[in-house]
Design a protein around this motif. Structure first.
Motif, short mmCIF file in Angstrom:
data_model
loop_
_atom_site.label_atom_id
_atom_site.label_comp_id
_atom_site.label_asym_id
_atom_site.label_seq_id
_atom_site.Cartn_x
_atom_site.Cartn_y
_atom_site.Cartn_z
N GLN A 114 -25.55 -3.79 89.43
CA GLN A 114 -24.14 -3.66 89.80
C GLN A 114 -23.24 -3.63 88.59
O GLN A 114 -23.53 -4.24 87.56
CB GLN A 114 -23.71 -4.84 90.67
N ASN A 115 -22.13 -2.92 88.72
CA ASN A 115 -21.05 -3.01 87.76
C ASN A 115 -20.21 -4.23 88.15
O ASN A 115 -19.65 -4.27 89.26
CB ASN A 115 -20.19 -1.75 87.81
N PHE A 157 -19.46 -1.54 101.04
CA PHE A 157 -18.25 -1.30 100.24
C PHE A 157 -18.57 -1.58 98.78
O PHE A 157 -19.23 -2.58 98.45
CB PHE A 157 -17.12 -2.22 100.70
N GLN A 158 -18.10 -0.71 97.90
CA GLN A 158 -18.25 -0.97 96.47
C GLN A 158 -16.91 -0.75 95.77
O GLN A 158 -16.23 0.25 96.02
CB GLN A 158 -19.31 -0.07 95.83
N GLY A 159 -16.53 -1.70 94.91
CA GLY A 159 -15.29 -1.58 94.17
C GLY A 159 -14.36 -2.75 94.46
O GLY A 159 -14.80 -3.85 94.75
N VAL A 194 -27.32 12.65 103.81
CA VAL A 194 -27.77 11.62 102.88
C VAL A 194 -26.61 11.25 101.96
O VAL A 194 -25.95 12.15 101.41
CB VAL A 194 -28.97 12.10 102.05
N LEU A 195 -26.38 9.95 101.76
CA LEU A 195 -25.28 9.47 100.93
C LEU A 195 -25.78 8.35 100.03
O LEU A 195 -26.50 7.47 100.48
CB LEU A 195 -24.15 8.93 101.80
N SER A 196 -25.40 8.39 98.76
CA SER A 196 -25.79 7.33 97.84
C SER A 196 -24.89 7.36 96.62
O SER A 196 -24.31 8.39 96.28
CB SER A 196 -27.25 7.50 97.42
N ASP A 197 -24.81 6.20 95.93
CA ASP A 197 -24.10 6.17 94.66
C ASP A 197 -25.02 6.56 93.52
O ASP A 197 -24.60 6.55 92.36
CB ASP A 197 -23.49 4.78 94.40
#
Length: 249
Positions: free
Chosen positions: A61-62, A79-81, A166-169
């Protein structure tokens, strides 16, 4: 983070699919979830039945853009951020002081779905910060995702061999399932199962697909740009009790 939605739940734009893409079946035998688990420690996988799956891990993780996973009333949200105006949003949605960003997103979604005929773009635009989120509502089998106007948390998306979304960071994870049928999710945009891809920065403008070409000259999905000359109605959600709720809009 990773989400794979069956094409019956969330169908990506046709422009994402490239001919002879080399894509595979991401959901068959848990193929993509197994790949994700092979490169992350202690991954958590959520089986959504016929709708698909969601997977996340807290490693890699950041620290400035932390990752959250929350489930409320069969609504799942990764959720990210971070959101800068959390206090105002908690007050707006009647949430307690312990509510985090993922809970705020879920409550905003529920308000859109159940009570408020508000423009979706306005609700997403109210999230001031650096973020990306992927939400799935099992009660209406609807997906909802968005990325901030700067693309601070890059999300990649694509279509696999079965037409699933398909979804990814992680770009490599999307390529593993979609081959060349992938692209960065456009900044300042949101996607809903029935409404498709829209810009919350420019909600009255259409998004125009532009083919992406790799270094060997092959088409790899498409990017989407705001078309200043093509207009459409602002997206909104009818009140609960209507024959069709927002997920069928």
């Amino acid at each position: 983070m990773l989400a794979v939605f069956d094409k019956s739940v969330a169908k990506g734009p046709d422009a994402l699919t490239s001919p002879e893409s080399g894509s595979v079946s991401s959901l068959k035998d848990g193929f993509l979830a197994k790949h994700f688990a092979s490169v992350h420690s202690t991954p958590v996988s959520v089986n959504l039945g016929s709708a698909g799956l969601m997977v996340y891990s807290m490693d890699k993780q950041n620290p400035l853009l932390p990752r959250l996973f929350v489930v409320v009333d069969d609504i799942f949200c990764i959720f990210q951020g971070h959101i800068g105006n959390v206090a105002n949003l908690k007050q707006q949605y009647g949430l307690n002081k312990t509510a985090n960003e993922a809970i705020i997103v879920i409550e905003a979604y529920r308000t859109l779905r159940d009570r408020g005929p508000y423009p979706i773009d306005q609700v997403v635009r109210d999230f001031q910060g650096k973020f990306a989120f992927i939400l799935y509502d099992s009660s209406s089998k609807a997906a909802f995702l968005a990325v901030d106007i700067d693309g601070s948390v890059p999300i990649f998306w694509g279509t696999d061999a079965d037409g699933n979304l398909v979804l990814s960071d992680e770009k490599e994870t999307v390529i593993k399932g979609c081959g060349k049928s992938f692209a960065p999710f456009p900044k300042g945009c949101f996607f809903t199962s029935s409404g498709g891809l829209r810009s919350f920065e420019h909600p009255l403008n259409e998004l125009r697909p532009v083919p992406r070409v790799d270094s060997s000259g092959e088409v790899c999905g498409a990017t989407f740009n705001v078309d200043p000359d093509a207009k459409k109605e602002s997206p909104s959600m009818p009140r609960v009790g209507s024959a069709a709720n927002w997920s069928n809009y």
